[in-house]
Design a protein around this motif. Structure first.
Motif, mmCIF file in Angstrom:
data_model
loop_
_atom_site.group_PDB
_atom_site.id
_atom_site.type_symbol
_atom_site.label_atom_id
_atom_site.label_comp_id
_atom_site.label_asym_id
_atom_site.label_seq_id
_atom_site.Cartn_x
_atom_site.Cartn_y
_atom_site.Cartn_z
ATOM 1 N N THR A 47 17.432 -6.594 -10.467
ATOM 2 C CA THR A 47 17.997 -7.140 -9.241
ATOM 3 C C THR A 47 16.933 -7.172 -8.151
ATOM 4 N N THR A 53 20.287 -11.705 0.672
ATOM 5 C CA THR A 53 20.704 -12.373 -0.551
ATOM 6 C C THR A 53 20.338 -11.573 -1.799
ATOM 7 N N ASN A 55 19.419 -11.560 -5.710
ATOM 8 C CA ASN A 55 18.824 -12.416 -6.721
ATOM 9 C C ASN A 55 18.551 -11.586 -7.972
ATOM 10 N N TYR A 56 18.166 -12.275 -9.048
ATOM 11 C CA TYR A 56 17.671 -11.601 -10.233
ATOM 12 C C TYR A 56 16.243 -12.039 -10.478
ATOM 13 N N GLU A 228 29.090 -10.223 -3.877
ATOM 14 C CA GLU A 228 27.968 -11.016 -4.379
ATOM 15 C C GLU A 228 27.174 -10.231 -5.420
ATOM 16 N N GLU A 232 26.837 -11.393 -9.337
ATOM 17 C CA GLU A 232 25.531 -11.632 -9.957
ATOM 18 C C GLU A 232 25.386 -10.824 -11.237
ATOM 19 N N HIS A 233 25.861 -9.584 -11.221
ATOM 20 C CA HIS A 233 25.832 -8.787 -12.447
ATOM 21 C C HIS A 233 26.764 -9.387 -13.503
ATOM 22 N N CYS A 235 27.435 -12.544 -13.885
ATOM 23 C CA CYS A 235 26.742 -13.718 -14.429
ATOM 24 C C CYS A 235 25.762 -13.304 -15.522
ATOM 25 N N LYS A 236 25.059 -12.219 -15.254
ATOM 26 C CA LYS A 236 24.096 -11.747 -16.246
ATOM 27 C C LYS A 236 24.800 -11.337 -17.533
ATOM 28 N N THR A 253 32.010 -4.710 -13.766
ATOM 29 C CA THR A 253 31.339 -5.059 -12.510
ATOM 30 C C THR A 253 32.158 -4.671 -11.279
ATOM 31 N N LYS A 269 30.356 -19.285 -7.106
ATOM 32 C CA LYS A 269 29.638 -20.100 -8.085
ATOM 33 C C LYS A 269 30.218 -21.504 -8.260
#
Length: 279
Positions: A47, A53, A55-56, A228, A232-233, A235-236, A253, A269
Motif C-alpha cells: 500500500t 489518496t 494507492n498500491y 477507500e 483497495e484491499h 480489489c487486490k 476487509t 469504483k
C-alpha cells in the motif's frame, strides 16, 4: 530521527542523491521531505498512501513523489520476500535557482507540475528501468546526465496522478507524529471495526476535534479514508484470489454487511465487486 519533516541523509555538497533500498520492508513511517523522489520498484508490493489518496505499488512501478508531499509505503510482507527500490532525490533548485528555467530544459516543466500531486508513470517503463539500472555503477556526473534523460522521458510519458488534494503547509513534529499514528493504526486494523472514538484516542484528541482535524488535513472524512483503504484491499483480493467468495472478501476487509460493501465498492469504483472481478 524526526519522522516529519524527514531529512534525506546526504553529503554536504551533493545536489543529487541516489539511494538503494533493499530489505524486508521500505521505510514505513508517514513522512515528507523537500526533495522530489523518483523511484523504481524492482521488487515488492503493498500500500502507498500519498497525500489524501490510497494507492498500491508493485514491481516495475515508476513513482514520482513531489516536494513535501506526505507519503508512506506499507509493504505487503506476505506478497514478496524482499523489497527493493532505486531512488533519485533532488529539488528543483538543487542545481541552481534558475537551472530548470533554461530554454533547453523547458520541456521538463510538465514533470514538476505533475510531481505536485505525485504520479505513477504508465509508459516507456522499460527504457526508464534501463536508465535506473545504470545509476548503481555510475559516477556522479553520469548520474546527473541520467537524471536529465529520465526527466525528458518521464515528462513525455503517460501517467496517473497519485493524489488529488495538496495541503501546502508542512507538518509540525507533533502533527506528523499524530497523522503517522492514525495511518499506521488504520492500515494495521482496517479489517476490524474501528470506532471514531478509538481512532480519536490514537490521535490524542476528542472525537469532534479529530474529525475536523482529519478533514482539514486530507479533504475527506476519516470514514471515507477508511472505506477507500478497505476497498483497495478488496480489489487486490478480487484480482489475486479469484476463487474467494465476495462475502468472504467483504469480511476480510472490514465490512460486516455485504450490501454496504457492495454499495461502497460501486461508489468508489463505478462497478460492483462482481463486475470488477470479471473485468
Amino acid at each position: 530521527m524526526k519522522v516529519l519533516p524527514f531529512k534525506i541523509p546526504k553529503p554536504e555538497f551533493d545536489a543529487l542523491i541516489f539511494q538503494e533500498d533493499n530489505a524486508i520492508t521500505f521505510f514505513d513511517k508517514l513522512h515528507q521531505h523537500e526533495e522530489i523522489q523518483v523511484s523504481l520498484i524492482l521488487e515488492g508490493d503493498g500500500t502507498l498512501i500519498v497525500g489524501d489518496t490510497i494507492n498500491y505499488y508493485k514491481s516495475n512501478d515508476v513513482l514520482v513523489i513531489g516536494s513535501n508531499l506526505p507519503h508512506v509505503f506499507k509493504n505487503d510482507i506476505n506478497a514478496s520476500r524482499n523489497s527493493h527500490m532505486l531512488t533519485l532525490f533532488f529539488t528543483k533548485n538543487s542545481f541552481g535557482k534558475d537551472f530548470f528555467d533554461l530554454e533547453e530544459l523547458k520541456e521538463t516543466s510538465i514533470f514538476f507540475k505533475r510531481s505536485t500531486h505525485g504520479f505513477r508513470v504508465t509508459s516507456h517503463k522499460k527504457k526508464i528501468k534501463d536508465l535506473f539500472l545504470q545509476l548503481k555503477e555510475a559516477s556522479k556526473l553520469k548520474r546527473f546526465i541520467l537524471l536529465l534523460e529520465l526527466l525528458q522521458i518521464i515528462s513525455k510519458a503517460n501517467y496517473h496522478s497519485l493524489s488529488s488534494f495538496i495541503y501546502n503547509k508542512t507538518y509540525t513534529d507533533i502533527e506528523g507524529t499524530r497523522m503517522r499514528n492514525v495511518f499506521e493504526y488504520t492500515m494495521e486494523n482496517y479489517n476490524s471495526t474501528i470506532y471514531l472514538e478509538t481512532i480519536a484516542e490514537v490521535a490524542n484528541m476528542t472525537k469532534n476535534a479529530f474529525c475536523k482535524y482529519f478533514k482539514r488535513r486530507t479533504n475527506k472524512t476519516y470514514i471515507q479514508f477508511l472505506n477507500e483503504l478497505r476497498i483497495e484491499h478488496a480489489c487486490k483480493l478480487l484480482l489475486s484470489q479469484r476463487d474467494l467468495p465476495i462475502i468472504e472478501i467483504a469480511e476480510q476487509t472490514g465490512f460486516n454487511n455485504l450490501s454496504n460493501f457492495n454499495r461502497q465498492f460501486k461508489k468508489l469504483k463505478n462497478l460492483s465487486p462482481l463486475e470488477f472481478k470479471k473485468s
